[in-house]
Design a protein around this motif. Sequence first.
Motif, PDB file in Angstrom:
ATOM      1  N   MET A   1       0.824  -1.198   0.000  1.00  0.00           N
ATOM      2  CA  MET A   1       0.000   0.000   0.000  1.00  0.00           C
ATOM      3  C   MET A   1       0.865   1.258   0.000  1.00  0.00           C
ATOM      4  SD  MET A   1      -3.015   0.684   2.656  1.00  0.00           S
ATOM      5  CE  MET A   1      -1.888   0.594   4.025  1.00  0.00           C
ATOM      6  N   SER A   2       1.981   1.209   0.744  1.00  0.00           N
ATOM      7  CA  SER A   2       2.820   2.406   0.796  1.00  0.00           C
ATOM      8  C   SER A   2       3.599   2.568  -0.493  1.00  0.00           C
ATOM      9  CB  SER A   2       3.794   2.317   1.950  1.00  0.00           C
ATOM     10  OG  SER A   2       4.725   3.377   1.869  1.00  0.00           O
ATOM     11  N   THR A   3       3.794   3.829  -0.865  1.00  0.00           N
ATOM     12  CA  THR A   3       4.591   4.118  -2.039  1.00  0.00           C
ATOM     13  C   THR A   3       5.817   4.931  -1.638  1.00  0.00           C
ATOM     14  OG1 THR A   3       3.026   5.901  -2.347  1.00  0.00           O
ATOM     15  CG2 THR A   3       2.819   3.999  -3.793  1.00  0.00           C
ATOM     16  N   HIS A   4       6.012   5.114  -0.326  1.00  0.00           N
ATOM     17  CA  HIS A   4       7.151   5.851   0.166  1.00  0.00           C
ATOM     18  C   HIS A   4       8.398   5.022  -0.105  1.00  0.00           C
ATOM     19  CE1 HIS A   4       9.773   8.055   2.883  1.00  0.00           C
ATOM     20  NE2 HIS A   4       8.875   9.010   2.901  1.00  0.00           N
ATOM     21  N   PRO A   5       9.460   5.656  -0.660  1.00  0.00           N
ATOM     22  CA  PRO A   5      10.610   4.855  -1.056  1.00  0.00           C
ATOM     23  C   PRO A   5      11.396   4.271   0.131  1.00  0.00           C
ATOM     24  CG  PRO A   5      11.037   7.211  -1.417  1.00  0.00           C
ATOM     25  CD  PRO A   5       9.605   7.075  -1.034  1.00  0.00           C
ATOM     26  N   ALA A   6      11.544   5.031   1.217  1.00  0.00           N
ATOM     27  CA  ALA A   6      12.373   4.556   2.325  1.00  0.00           C
ATOM     28  C   ALA A   6      11.523   3.881   3.400  1.00  0.00           C
ATOM     29  CB  ALA A   6      13.153   5.713   2.930  1.00  0.00           C
ATOM     30  N   LYS A   7      12.016   2.771   3.907  1.00  0.00           N
ATOM     31  CA  LYS A   7      11.370   2.046   5.011  1.00  0.00           C
ATOM     32  C   LYS A   7       9.854   1.909   4.851  1.00  0.00           C
ATOM     33  CE  LYS A   7      14.755   3.146   8.534  1.00  0.00           C
ATOM     34  NZ  LYS A   7      14.999   3.224   9.958  1.00  0.00           N
ATOM     35  N   PRO A   8       9.377   1.313   3.779  1.00  0.00           N
ATOM     36  CA  PRO A   8       7.935   1.188   3.599  1.00  0.00           C
ATOM     37  C   PRO A   8       7.280   0.380   4.708  1.00  0.00           C
ATOM     38  CG  PRO A   8       9.125  -0.157   2.007  1.00  0.00           C
ATOM     39  CD  PRO A   8      10.134   0.677   2.696  1.00  0.00           C
ATOM     40  N   SER A   9       8.000  -0.568   5.268  1.00  0.00           N
ATOM     41  CA  SER A   9       7.376  -1.430   6.267  1.00  0.00           C
ATOM     42  C   SER A   9       7.001  -0.660   7.534  1.00  0.00           C
ATOM     43  CB  SER A   9       8.330  -2.576   6.622  1.00  0.00           C
ATOM     44  OG  SER A   9       9.502  -2.054   7.220  1.00  0.00           O
ATOM     45  N   MET A  10       7.801   0.310   7.941  1.00  0.00           N
ATOM     46  CA  MET A  10       7.456   1.071   9.144  1.00  0.00           C
ATOM     47  C   MET A  10       6.234   1.952   8.895  1.00  0.00           C
ATOM     48  SD  MET A  10       9.569   3.776  11.476  1.00  0.00           S
ATOM     49  CE  MET A  10      10.877   2.694  12.033  1.00  0.00           C
ATOM     50  N   ARG A  11       6.193   2.567   7.710  1.00  0.00           N
ATOM     51  CA  ARG A  11       5.048   3.397   7.352  1.00  0.00           C
ATOM     52  C   ARG A  11       3.773   2.539   7.316  1.00  0.00           C
ATOM     53  NH1 ARG A  11       2.349   5.677   2.974  1.00  0.00           N
ATOM     54  NH2 ARG A  11       2.061   7.928   3.097  1.00  0.00           N
ATOM     55  N   ASP A  12       3.887   1.371   6.669  1.00  0.00           N
ATOM     56  CA  ASP A  12       2.746   0.468   6.586  1.00  0.00           C
ATOM     57  C   ASP A  12       2.276   0.002   7.954  1.00  0.00           C
ATOM     58  OD1 ASP A  12       2.639   0.659   3.901  1.00  0.00           O
ATOM     59  OD2 ASP A  12       3.396  -1.345   3.455  1.00  0.00           O
ATOM     60  N   SER A  13       3.226  -0.289   8.822  1.00  0.00           N
ATOM     61  CA  SER A  13       2.817  -0.804  10.135  1.00  0.00           C
ATOM     62  C   SER A  13       2.186   0.299  10.976  1.00  0.00           C
ATOM     63  CB  SER A  13       3.998  -1.471  10.858  1.00  0.00           C
ATOM     64  OG  SER A  13       5.074  -0.576  10.959  1.00  0.00           O
ATOM     65  N   LEU A  14       2.577   1.553  10.756  1.00  0.00           N
ATOM     66  CA  LEU A  14       1.910   2.666  11.437  1.00  0.00           C
ATOM     67  C   LEU A  14       0.462   2.790  10.972  1.00  0.00           C
ATOM     68  CD1 LEU A  14       4.799   5.305  11.457  1.00  0.00           C
ATOM     69  CD2 LEU A  14       3.542   4.534  13.494  1.00  0.00           C
ATOM     70  N   VAL A  15       0.255   2.670   9.671  1.00  0.00           N
ATOM     71  CA  VAL A  15      -1.117   2.735   9.127  1.00  0.00           C
ATOM     72  C   VAL A  15      -1.948   1.574   9.664  1.00  0.00           C
ATOM     73  CG1 VAL A  15      -2.511   2.644   7.023  1.00  0.00           C
ATOM     74  CG2 VAL A  15      -0.371   3.950   7.030  1.00  0.00           C
ATOM     75  N   ALA A  16      -1.366   0.385   9.645  1.00  0.00           N
ATOM     76  CA  ALA A  16      -2.088  -0.806  10.119  1.00  0.00           C
ATOM     77  C   ALA A  16      -2.443  -0.670  11.596  1.00  0.00           C
ATOM     78  CB  ALA A  16      -1.233  -2.057   9.880  1.00  0.00           C
ATOM     79  N   ALA A  17      -1.479  -0.209  12.399  1.00  0.00           N
ATOM     80  CA  ALA A  17      -1.729  -0.032  13.835  1.00  0.00           C
ATOM     81  C   ALA A  17      -2.811   1.008  14.063  1.00  0.00           C
ATOM     82  CB  ALA A  17      -0.428   0.379  14.534  1.00  0.00           C
ATOM     83  N   ALA A  18      -2.735   2.108  13.323  1.00  0.00           N
ATOM     84  CA  ALA A  18      -3.722   3.180  13.472  1.00  0.00           C
ATOM     85  C   ALA A  18      -5.121   2.662  13.174  1.00  0.00           C
ATOM     86  CB  ALA A  18      -3.375   4.340  12.539  1.00  0.00           C
ATOM     87  N   PHE A  19      -5.285   1.934  12.071  1.00  0.00           N
ATOM     88  CA  PHE A  19      -6.615   1.458  11.693  1.00  0.00           C
ATOM     89  C   PHE A  19      -7.134   0.388  12.652  1.00  0.00           C
ATOM     90  CE2 PHE A  19      -8.688   3.385   8.126  1.00  0.00           C
ATOM     91  CZ  PHE A  19      -7.734   4.303   7.743  1.00  0.00           C
ATOM     92  N   GLN A  20      -6.220  -0.434  13.144  1.00  0.00           N
ATOM     93  CA  GLN A  20      -6.631  -1.429  14.147  1.00  0.00           C
ATOM     94  C   GLN A  20      -7.252  -0.723  15.362  1.00  0.00           C
ATOM     95  OE1 GLN A  20      -3.366  -4.019  15.473  1.00  0.00           O
ATOM     96  NE2 GLN A  20      -4.424  -4.129  17.458  1.00  0.00           N
ATOM     97  N   LEU A  21      -6.580   0.331  15.819  1.00  0.00           N
ATOM     98  CA  LEU A  21      -7.058   1.061  16.989  1.00  0.00           C
ATOM     99  C   LEU A  21      -8.315   1.881  16.685  1.00  0.00           C
ATOM    100  CD1 LEU A  21      -3.569   2.202  18.320  1.00  0.00           C
ATOM    101  CD2 LEU A  21      -5.097   0.535  19.402  1.00  0.00           C
ATOM    102  N   PHE A  22      -8.360   2.501  15.519  1.00  0.00           N
ATOM    103  CA  PHE A  22      -9.549   3.278  15.135  1.00  0.00           C
ATOM    104  C   PHE A  22     -10.787   2.386  15.141  1.00  0.00           C
ATOM    105  CE2 PHE A  22      -6.784   6.216  12.249  1.00  0.00           C
ATOM    106  CZ  PHE A  22      -6.281   6.852  13.370  1.00  0.00           C
ATOM    107  N   LEU A  23     -10.626   1.154  14.640  1.00  0.00           N
ATOM    108  CA  LEU A  23     -11.759   0.228  14.572  1.00  0.00           C
ATOM    109  C   LEU A  23     -12.118  -0.295  15.954  1.00  0.00           C
ATOM    110  CD1 LEU A  23     -10.763  -1.759  11.343  1.00  0.00           C
ATOM    111  CD2 LEU A  23     -12.551  -0.020  11.547  1.00  0.00           C
ATOM    112  N   GLU A  24     -11.101  -0.532  16.788  1.00  0.00           N
ATOM    113  CA  GLU A  24     -11.346  -1.087  18.129  1.00  0.00           C
ATOM    114  C   GLU A  24     -11.991  -0.074  19.076  1.00  0.00           C
ATOM    115  OE1 GLU A  24      -7.540  -4.147  18.162  1.00  0.00           O
ATOM    116  OE2 GLU A  24      -7.707  -2.623  19.739  1.00  0.00           O
ATOM    117  N   ARG A  25     -11.377   1.141  19.142  1.00  0.00           N
ATOM    118  CA  ARG A  25     -11.856   2.092  20.151  1.00  0.00           C
ATOM    119  C   ARG A  25     -12.368   3.410  19.591  1.00  0.00           C
ATOM    120  NH1 ARG A  25      -5.873   3.030  23.014  1.00  0.00           N
ATOM    121  NH2 ARG A  25      -5.519   0.784  22.821  1.00  0.00           N
TER     122      ARG A  25
END
Lengths: 230, 230
Positions: A1-25
């Motif tokens: 999903m990320s198109t950022h060239p550097a460290k895409p996995s950290m950006r992706d995991s921030l998005v994933a964590a954010a959405f997990q929490l948005f949906l939970e609480r």
Amino acid sequence: MSTHPAKPSMRDSLVAAAFQLFLERGYEQTTIDDIVKTAGVGRRSFFRYFPSKEDVVFPDHEQSLADMTEFLAASADTDDPLVRVCEATRLVMRMYAENPTFSVQRYRLTREVTGLRTYELSVVWRYEKTLGDYLRTRFADRRDGTLRANVVAAAVVAAHNHALRHWLRSGGEGDPLAEVDRALEFVRETWSPDAAAPAGADDDVVVVITKRSTPMWRVVREVESSLGES
Amino acid sequence: MSTHPAKPSMRDSLVAAAFQLFLERGYEQTTIDDIVKTAGVGRRSFFRYFPSKEDVVFPDHEQSLADMTEFLAASADTDDPLVRVCEATRLVMRMYAENPTFSVQRYRLTREVTGLRTYELSVVWRYEKTLGDYLRTRFADRRDGTLRANVVAAAVVAAHNHALRHWLRSGGEGDPLAEVDRALEFVRETWSPDAAAPAGADDDVVVVITKRSTPMWRVVREVESSLGES
């Protein structure tokens, strides 16, 4: 999903964590501290990728806007401007279509949180401006060029959002690219009826515009000349 | 300027005080306490009229939206829907035109403050939705009715905003209602070419659409029939 060239996995995991929490609480109840804790990264990492909590909800629009701008800048003067803006707008739908689950989750979140709805409106406005800038250049030699550019850009965006909303409301079922193509076709046909017809086709449409006071012989001559029969 | 039925003078003096302070020290630097002190009223009076500081910048849009809704609700089934939404949109321009100085001041303020720009986008969206709701009802029996309604509503709003921005950028010079009429005419002609032409006018524009394969005699007959000369 990320198109950022550097460290895409950290950006992706921030998005994933954010959405997990948005949906939970819920969105309002989730802090940036909660997000970085869940993602297992430091607070500074969050702000390296996102200026604010709202931005993590729309992680792909900056790249998508850049793609659209680049696509339009690469246009040739011989391209039909209506066809071109429809193709540029299709890129946005492709971004949504790449990840239906995420797109539908975000859509539901955006319905609930006023701040996100306004954020989205400002993103939509930037797409419209990008299309309008291109069209204003292409229509520069027309008397009504700026007006036409602004109206067409708004119409293209409205057609795209019509198809997008329909697809998101259905829960991401069906083919969103086919839906957006149908909607964009309505706009393309409105202002550029000849563009997609194959050259030399027998059913070309000729439009003759004349004043009621124009003598009949001049109207006929104009029609003949348009038809290439004079 | 105010259209609020009760105590218009207090509402007006709050708006006047707010704009005096926004111009003197800037929007961000002005608090609601500053505004009520300058207006010589209590803090509670402010919130009786405006939910937030942003709302005092746009004191007339709620009434204008209500007027537009009422105007469209009073439509007859025989009204041309394109003509009707253009007339409804003209009401908004009339509101701006009633007080050019205030409109231009607000425009400059809105350029500078991001929060006001986003507020304005959400107001624009509500106008578009109001027009779209009416058009969706009117186009309900068409296969592409919803799409057409959404696209036309966006086009009408874009045409209005084109004329409005042009007038505001010029510092409120010229006739904004004539400008918006010209812009709306472009949209009206696009989707409802027959609607507004006054019968028998000498400079009516006649549009003849024909296939390239149509024999010349049929084209001529069509033109003659459109001109009422057959």
